[in-house]
Design an enzyme around this catalytic site. Structure first.
Site, PDB file in Angstrom:
ATOM      1  N   ASP A   1     -37.716  54.923 -13.836  1.00  0.00           N
ATOM      2  CA  ASP A   1     -38.970  54.749 -13.105  1.00  0.00           C
ATOM      3  C   ASP A   1     -39.106  55.771 -11.979  1.00  0.00           C
ATOM      4  OD1 ASP A   1     -41.360  53.056 -12.320  1.00  0.00           O
ATOM      5  OD2 ASP A   1     -40.155  52.907 -10.493  1.00  0.00           O
TER       6      ASP A   1
ATOM      7  N   GLU B   1     -39.952  58.972 -15.825  1.00  0.00           N
ATOM      8  CA  GLU B   1     -41.340  58.915 -15.370  1.00  0.00           C
ATOM      9  C   GLU B   1     -41.442  59.850 -14.170  1.00  0.00           C
ATOM     10  OE1 GLU B   1     -44.768  55.958 -13.549  1.00  0.00           O
ATOM     11  OE2 GLU B   1     -42.652  55.600 -13.124  1.00  0.00           O
TER      12      GLU B   1
END
Length: 571
Positions: free
Chosen positions: A244, A281
């Site tokens: 993330d 990401e």
């Protein structure tokens, strides 16, 4: 058994276990240990640091009573696997399906998710990407407020539940990617601070304090996160990790955490004998993310590509607010389909500066692209999804693109179920301020913020998929369209070819249609509300989203808002 914990600044550490309180012995580099006869799998325990506590173990493998309870000894050897023949799955050529365990089914458990695997097998996806499963405060959360990073949310089924899910996926021929968060920890139930310098002392991002990756005592902090990643891949048989918001990792060392992690994962892949993937990401549009470490990159297998999403979304929805303003023209979609990104050093109106770098030479399979995902739906005030006509067009372009495509749960049948942002913080101040904080996060995005309260249970319940919709004709028809697209992608090598320099795109100056060439295959999309004729020579129509489609001497006649894949040549 021997208990160990890292607490480099402590003068005394005590262990609570088997009804007693024992002093732990200091060792090298800040590690403390204690041997307890009779402790075994299932034994509750906790630590006290300089008289404060008891606290859960920073590396706890199980939290049966939640983030504020004691830890429990968990021995990975107690689970019996049946996936001995699983050889892993390469990301190249794959199709990913993202899901949130708590809302994927009415029950919201790993066991219930296993019952839905036949649906994913028939859809012919290659991976499921599971949103974070670590413990969170309360009973519902997206997972990005996680703490106790080595444990698994008991609401979903705990560590054995996750292993059972992975085992079942492998038996079904599906790989598993797990979403992990290393750029911050949640604001509630985080007890790392008493043990050591896990944090840097400044806000690393909007979501929380930066973790200490490059300051004093950061060697063990880095090992905390790298060891966590290796645990999922080794002990839970996970096939890949989605990392993330890696742009929020603050690391000024000569070797970045991601490069170090990449090397460790490559070594583990050699040991376990199956491919292991790392998907970052990142909003940096930096090709170094997916270049190999020996070539000066960070070694990620792939990265999420928001530019593809934004360009597809604008093309099929007509929206142009907020960050969509840079992608409002069909020329942006043409650029991402042939060059991977729109912002390759070009000016971004939304950021009011130049952004990104060219991805020339990067194969498309290293860019994970989607039409919808948890962020792009859940970050909208009312969690609304694209309508079925838009999904038909967008899926047709996504699943014939040179990228690694990813679907979001329920997208394949055009579910009407929203996907809201929801949480269940225990502290009253966090519960009451969550909605205001969320609105403030998206200030300037062009939304009228009329979102439901994230702390209301009803917000969570309304986000659960309604599987009964699949039986309705319009939803079933869309599901068949998705199945056919994925099957065609797997049957025709032109459609999974990742070489961006082999993709050619033409767009209508008036913005009505787009024509993408994949070898001798023509993928034509009519975005307008009226029929159009594209200048193609008569050929064979392989797949069409709507009838009637006419391939005649004048060219390809397409109905409004439709997509056609054909073997044709330019007139």
């Amino acid at each position: 058994m021997i208990f160990e914990v890292w607490a480099p600044k402590a003068t005394a550490v005590e262990l609570y276990a088997l009804g007693g309180r024992r002093a732990m012995s200091p060792g090298e580099r800040g590690w403390w240990s204690a041997e307890v006869e009779g402790a075994e799998h299932g034994t509750p325990y906790a630590f006290a640091v300089d008289g404060d506590g008891p606290y859960p173990d920073p590396r706890t493998r199980r939290q049966p009573e939640g983030v504020f309870g004691q830890s429990m000894v968990y021995d990975h050897a107690h689970f019996t696997w049946s996936d001995h023949d699983w050889k892993g799955r390469d990301l190249r050529g794959g199709v990913i399906y993202e899901l949130h365990v708590g809302t994927f089914t009415a029950e919201g458990t790993f066991a219930a998710a296993i019952e839905k695997l036949p649906h994913l097998v028939e859809l012919c996806v290659d991976f499921v990407e599971v949103m974070p499963v670590v413990p969170v405060p309360g009973g519902r959360n997206w997972g990005y407020d996680g703490v106790d990073l080595y444990a698994v949310n008991e609401t979903y089924g705990g560590p054995d539940g996750l292993k059972s899910f992975v085992d079942a996926c492998h038996r079904a021929g599906i790989g598993v990617i797990l979403d992990v968060v290393y750029n911050h920890l949640g604001p509630s139930g985080n007890f790392l601070r008493p043990f050591g310098p896990y944090f840097s002392g400044f806000d690393g991002s909007y979501w929380g304090e930066a973790v200490n990756l490059d300051g004093p005592e950061s060697d063990e902090v880095r090992r905390y996160f790298i060891g966590n990643a290796l645990q999922w891949l080794r002990d839970f048989h996970i096939d890949g990790l989605r990392l993330d918001a890696v742009h929020a990792l603050h690391d000024k060392r000569a070797k970045h955490l991601l490069a170090e992690l990449s090397e460790e994962v490559d070594a583990l892949a050699c040991f376990v004998g199956r491919p292991l993937s790392l998907i970052a990401e990142s909003d940096l549009n930096d090709p170094r993310m997916v270049r190999s470490v020996d070539a000066g990159g960070l070694g990620m297998t792939a990265q999420w590509n928001d530019d593809v999403h934004h360009a597809l979304h604008c093309a099929v929805s007509g929206e142009s607010h907020g960050y969509y303003e840079d992608f409002a023209q069909l020329s942006a979609l043409a650029k991402v389909l042939t060059q991977g990104v729109v912002h390759d050093g070009s000016y971004s109106n939304f950021r009011a500066r130049a952004h990104g770098q060219s991805f020339a030479g990067v194969p498309g399979h290293r860019l994970v692209a989607c039409l919808q995902n948890h962020d792009q739906i859940g970050n909208r005030p009312v969690g609304d999804r694209l309508p079925i006509p838009a999904l038909k067009l967008g899926a047709g372009l996504l699943l014939t693109s040179p990228f690694t495509p990813m679907l979001f749960m329920g997208e394949e049948w055009g579910t009407h179920t929203p996907f809201f942002f929801f949480s269940d913080h225990v502290e009253p101040e966090l519960r009451e301020s969550e909605g205001t904080r969320r609105e403030r996060e998206f200030d300037g995005f062009g939304y009228v913020w009329e979102a439901p309260n994230p702390s209301d249970e009803e917000t969570f319940l309304r986000s659960k998929l309604d599987w009964s919709e699949v039986k309705e004709e319009a939803h079933w028809s869309l599901l068949c369209w998705y199945r056919d697209l994925i099957a065609l992608r797997k049957a025709l090598p032109e459609l999974s070819d990742p070489r961006l320099d082999r993709v050619r795109v033409e767009v209508d100056p008036l913005g009505k249609w787009l024509l993408m060439w994949r070898g001798a295959l023509a993928v034509t999309a009519n975005f307008s509300l009226e029929s159009v004729t594209l200048p193609l020579t008569p050929g064979t129509v392989l797949l069409a989203s709507d009838d009637p489609v006419v391939m005649g001497e004048e060219g390809l006649r397409m109905p409004a808002q439709s997509l056609v894949i054909s073997r044709s040549t330019r007139k």
